[in-house]
Design an enzyme around this catalytic site. Structure first.
Site, PDB file in Angstrom:
ATOM      1  N   GLU A   1      15.916  -3.662  -2.949  1.00  5.58           N
ATOM      2  CA  GLU A   1      16.663  -3.356  -1.734  1.00  5.58           C
ATOM      3  C   GLU A   1      18.073  -3.924  -1.810  1.00  5.58           C
ATOM      4  OE1 GLU A   1      14.611  -4.856   1.643  1.00  5.58           O
ATOM      5  OE2 GLU A   1      16.177  -4.260   3.038  1.00  5.58           O
TER       6      GLU A   1
ATOM      7  N   ALA B   1       0.856  -1.189   0.000  1.00  2.00           N
ATOM      8  CA  ALA B   1       0.000   0.000   0.000  1.00  2.00           C
ATOM      9  C   ALA B   1       0.891   1.238   0.000  1.00  2.00           C
ATOM     10  CB  ALA B   1      -0.908   0.009   1.227  1.00  2.00           C
TER      11      ALA B   1
END
Length: 995
Positions: free
Chosen positions: A309, A249
């Site tokens: 990442e 989200a």
DNA sequence: ATCCTCCCCTAC
DNA sequence: TAAGGTAGGGGAGGAT
């Protein structure tokens, strides 16, 4: 299209294939999704629908990103960011780089946010979550849905496994690192070969941890600027009543309390105007590639953590201002990907990662050494990487909730409560100590696949089908990574007793998990082997398939596939030929350089090889082209990708003409091309020779070799009580059918063990070395049952291979036979079943576990039910032949699979094994699907015939031997099977073969 | 003491 | 309806 190839392709470009076919379909799909959800017709949207579509077309990355290696100016990038409407819009570069210094951070400690692609803890694992439907109606709805004819569960979809992974976000995340390794292997190997991670202890490091902001959402909505400030979440489904889980989200949505892992209906309850967007795995892949390209451009020590990442060690980057590096990287990422990233900078991995949490979203944060203690003191322990729910709870029960409190606990106490490693980790982390280095190259230790959603089996056939497909998937992944493994672990999730259908549609609900593993002596990536072993492990669970909610298969103890094998591109006809050629050369070399020995065995080998060499020379003289070189020895190196490798085809004289002739025309043509047209000429010449010389009419060169070596054959001992030449009026018809016709009684060559040993050494030196070590770990004394065989290394190699292929255990009938054996032999045989394959407890299984031996080893044979046919024979013999049969079957099955995988047509295989009583149906196109029925046929064949037709079987292997100039695989078959066969026959027929 | 298997936990 | 995967690491406890 070849099924294996297609699967392989799908496995490695799972998310690209569809979209690449129709590039526009993605935008159409997305637009229609939005349109369907009413997004495109948002009343307040600044962009009208038609403009939106226009934006789609213009917003493609190919246009926007520009040349990849162009570094945008800072102004450009800031303006780029401004256009994106992201949080950078009002900040200068200076502000960006310093905005989230540690001094601003105290207030943020209480907020421990997961990173954006981080995976929520699945509800089925959370004991406190509402796991079961309390609402009966709901549960019954789900059951009704199940009963209806859906096509997305194992109940109704035979291709479930294949389709499943293509749509799984977790699969994308989970397998991402392997894709990264493949894609960036050049950069990784460069650093590996360099001076990575040396002498690093003394030096103070500068580490950057960089992480994209709400990656899964950002990538989607970058083409929909009107959504940037609205609450958006990524999910498979927008059904507000449904149990689809929110994957990610954006920050506006998080403000409403929307979190990853929530059901859509719960998220909509908190945020009714939440916009749901679908996944776009291709875009994720693309952005991740851009992300890593940028990182590698700025720094050569990059450790990939996930698609969005990474850790960077910028200590030796030339620029001694890590914050500046981070700032540049972030701006370039924003400019190129139109998504933002956050960064943490500190002296070690732990602190850098913690700093990133504080920097999000779209910021960066530096934690200087002197501030570490303060920073950590009030930090919740859960914020430390490595501390999850379980550890958090455990610590909480000891009144430890913050790092400060954790520091009060002594190291000894932590060791006692959590074990040495975890204790050390806790003690170090709460003090900000982390000695890990940025690891550029991370070795893969295991590869597997697992499905825990949509798994519902109606019967054992469904389940078996599923398992077999899972094996295929894993086999392809292993091959894709160029590794093979020795440990095979099967994991099964079983519905807990009393557990009802889960709320989550097709979820696995409350399960108990179990796993079992098997270690084999020789690493494999072969799908048939995996299927065989998996089936066996799975059977040992003795589970009702209706109760299964998830299955996983994992391969560990990985070894990388032999480089020479890779270099030979084993999947080509060419490689088969060249590999065979190499072997012949090696063989000749060895022989010519070896010291002459007095034993007959060596003379046999010598004679054979010398005759080959003579033939080789002979052909040279026939085909000399004036330069003295043999034109049939063609260098293929230059035209291939392996430019450094010069591989040569075997000389034409080494090809078995009969075998070549029996090949399908297209294979002959291919070979002819490889031989630059000389093959056909050679074949024609051979034909002419044949017509001109009647007694050679059906003899190939290889047969001539046989003839020569036959000079050293020894005659069958006429005193033997069994006359092998009588009573077999229908000897098997080989391709060269005239071979035995009208000839004197068959003679059997006395191939000595040492001769065979020599051969296998030449053929498989690597396996030899390997098994020498592994034998100690998995002792196997099958060879001791082979009576007086010498225990040479070569024999050990064969027996070790044998262990991999032999049945896991024995049948009830076997058990009774074994019981009659002398104790020492019995012990040997039992021991030959590797301990981990035997089952220790017996009694709870009605079928498989038939009895316990005195040493409490229960045994079963699930895979070769027909082997008990042998039990009427003398016991010792039984065991021997069972073993041989299984070996033969497996090798042939493997060979068949490889033939298929290598693109050889089934007719090729058919011609190779024309001695088998295959029906026309079994040779049809259905062969692809009927490997198991082939095995069945072979089993029948061997079982029914071998007893009376050992001669026949031997002929089969003579045939295989004759094929050896075609394929090293066949040569291996021969060298592996023959000695076993001979040993077996020798046992029973008292020295027909001299050993 | 060391290794192995079968878990469990963790991260993304 | 929905796609709850993948891989690494470590502990307990048993086998050797």
């Amino acid at each position: 299209m070849d099924c294996v190839a297609a699967n392989k392709l799908l496995s490695w470009v799972p998310y690209q294939l569809e979209e690449l076919v129709n590039k526009t379909s993605k935008q159409q799909k997305l637009s229609s999704f939005f349109s369907h959800k009413g997004i495109l017709s948002l009343k307040n949207a600044e962009t009208p629908v038609n403009q939106n579509v226009k934006f789609d077309a213009e917003g493609s990355l190919s246009k926007d990103e520009g040349p990849k290696d162009t570094v945008l100016s800072a102004e450009d990038q800031v303006s780029e960011c401004r256009e994106l409407g992201s949080n950078v819009h009002d900040k200068t570069c200076e502000e960006i780089s310093t905005e989230a210094k540690f001094t601003d951070l105290e207030d943020e400690h209480s907020v421990v946010q997961a990173s954006d692609t981080s995976v929520h803890r699945p509800s089925y694992m959370d004991s406190s979550s509402c796991m079961y439907s309390k609402n009966c109606k709901e549960a019954s709805d789900i059951k009704c849905a199940r009963a209806s004819n859906q096509s997305h569960s194992t109940l109704t979809d035979p291709n479930f496994v294949e389709n499943y992974f293509r749509n799984s976000r977790l699969h994308f995340i989970g397998t991402w690192r392997n894709r990264y390794r493949k894609r960036f292997s050049n950069m990784l190997s460069e650093v590996k070969g360099g001076k990575a991670n040396i002498n690093s202890d003394m030096q103070k490091h500068a580490i950057i941890h960089i992480d994209m902001d709400c990656f899964f959402v950002s990538v989607i909505i970058r083409n929909y600027p009107e959504l940037i400030d609205k609450p958006v979440a990524v999910c498979h489904s927008d059904n507000p009543k449904g149990t689809a889980e929110i994957s990610s989200a954006n920050y506006p949505a998080r403000d409403y309390g929307v979190r990853a892992g929530m059901f859509v209906r719960d998220a909509k309850a908190r945020c009714p105007h939440l916009v749901i967007v679908p996944y776009d795995f291709e875009a994720y892949e693309e952005v991740a590639d851009q992300f890593y390209s940028i990182l590698h451009k700025h720094c050569n020590k990059v450790q990939a953590l996930s698609c969005d990442e990474a850790f960077l060690d910028v200590t030796e980057c030339g620029n001694n201002n890590p914050e500046q590096i981070a700032s540049m990287i972030r701006m370039e990422i924003a400019g190129t990907t139109r998504c933002t990233a956050s960064a943490g900078i500190a002296e070690n991995l732990l602190l850098a990662r913690l700093a990133t949490r504080s920097a999000k979203p779209n910021g960066q944060c530096f934690i200087p050494s002197e501030k570490v203690d303060d920073y950590l003191n009030s930090l919740p322990v859960k914020a430390l990487p490595g501390i999850g729910h379980a550890l958090e709870e455990k610590l909480k029960s000891r009144q430890v909730q913050t790092c400060g409190q954790l520091r009060m606990v002594s190291k000894e106490a932590l060791h006692k409560d959590f074990g040495t490693k975890i204790g050390d980790m806790l003690w170090n982390y709460c003090r900000g100590i982390d000695n890990r280095m940025v690891e550029v190259v991370q070795e893969t230790k295991s590869i597997g696949a697992e499905v825990n959603w949509g798994v519902r089996f109606d019967g054992s056939t469904d389940c078996e089908n599923f398992l077999m497909n899972l094996c295929k998937e894993v086999s392809l992944r292993l091959q894709g990574c160029g590794v093979q493994g020795r440990a095979i672990t099967v994991k099964v999730r079983k519905r807990k007793k009393g557990a009802e259908e889960p709320i989550k549609f097709m979820g696995c609900g409350d399960c108990e998990t179990m796993s079992r593993s098997m270690t084999i002596p020789v690493p494999t990536d072969n799908v048939v082997s995996l299927q065989r072993i998996t089936k066996q492990i799975f059977a040992s669970f003795h589970i009702d398939v209706k109760e299964i909610r998830g299955i996983g298969l994992q391969i560990s103890k990985l070894e990388s596939v032999d480089i020479s094998r890779q270099g030979h591109e084993e999947n080509t006809l060419e490689s088969w030929l060249t590999s065979s050629s190499e072997k012949i050369k090696t063989q000749c070399k060895r022989i010519s350089s070896s010291v002459k020995q007095d034993t007959g065995e060596v003379l046999v080998a010598d004679a054979e090889c010398q005759s080959k060499c003579r033939n080789y020379e002979h052909s040279k003289s026939i085909y000399t082209n004036g330069t003295g070189s043999c034109p049939s020895e063609i260098n293929l190196g230059s035209s291939r990708s392996h430019e450094n490798r010069t591989s040569t085809l075997p000389p034409l004289c080494y090809l078995d003409i009969d075998v070549v002739k029996s090949l399908p025309q297209e294979i002959i043509s291919e070979m002819n091309d490889m031989y630059k047209g000389e093959l056909c000429a050679f074949l024609e010449k051979h034909e002419e020779d044949g017509r001109g010389n009647a007694h050679l009419s059906t003899k190939s060169t290889a047969e001539e070799n046989d003839t020569i070596s036959a000079a050293s054959y020894q005659r069958v001992n006429c005193d033997t009580s069994i006359d092998m030449t009588v009573g077999h009026s229908d000897p098997v018809k080989l391709n060269s059918s005239a071979r035995n016709e009208g000839k004197q009684p068959l003679c059997y060559p006395a191939v000595s063990m040492s001769n065979l040993a020599f051969e296998s050494k030449v053929l498989n030196p690597e396996a030899n070395e390997f098994t020498a070590g592994s034998m100690t770990r998995t002792p196997c004394k099958v060879q001791s049952a082979h009576a007086s065989c010498s225990r040479s290394d070569d024999l050990q190699m064969r027996t070790t291979n044998l262990v991999d292929l032999m049945p896991n255990s024995l049948t009830q009938a076997d058990a009774s036979v074994l019981e009659q054996l002398p104790e020492d032999l019995k012990a040997d045989i039992i021991e030959s079943l590797p301990a981990h394959r035997a089952v220790n407890s017996v009694g709870n299984d009605p079928i498989g576990f038939v009895r316990a031996f005195p040493n409490n080893v229960g045994v079963q044979n699930l895979e070769y039910p027909k082997t008990h046919l042998w039990l009427e024979s003398p016991p010792k013999w039984v065991v021997m032949f069972q073993t041989s049969n299984c070996l033969i079957l497996n090798i042939i099955a493997e060979l068949y699979t490889k033939s298929r995988a290598n693109g050889l047509l089934s007719s090729t295989f058919q011609s190779m094994f024309s001695f088998l009583p295959l029906t026309s149906e079994s040779c049809s196109e259905e062969w692809d699907e009927t490997l198991s029925s082939l095995c069945e046929l072979l089993t029948q064949y061997v079982n029914l015939k071998i007893e009376s037709d050992i001669e026949e079987l031997y002929n089969c292997f003579c045939f295989l031997k004759r094929c050896s100039s075609m394929s090293h695989l066949l040569l291996e078959v021969y060298s592996n099977v023959l000695p076993l066969l001979q040993a077996s026959v020798s046992e029973n027929y008292g020295g027909i073969f001299k050993l």
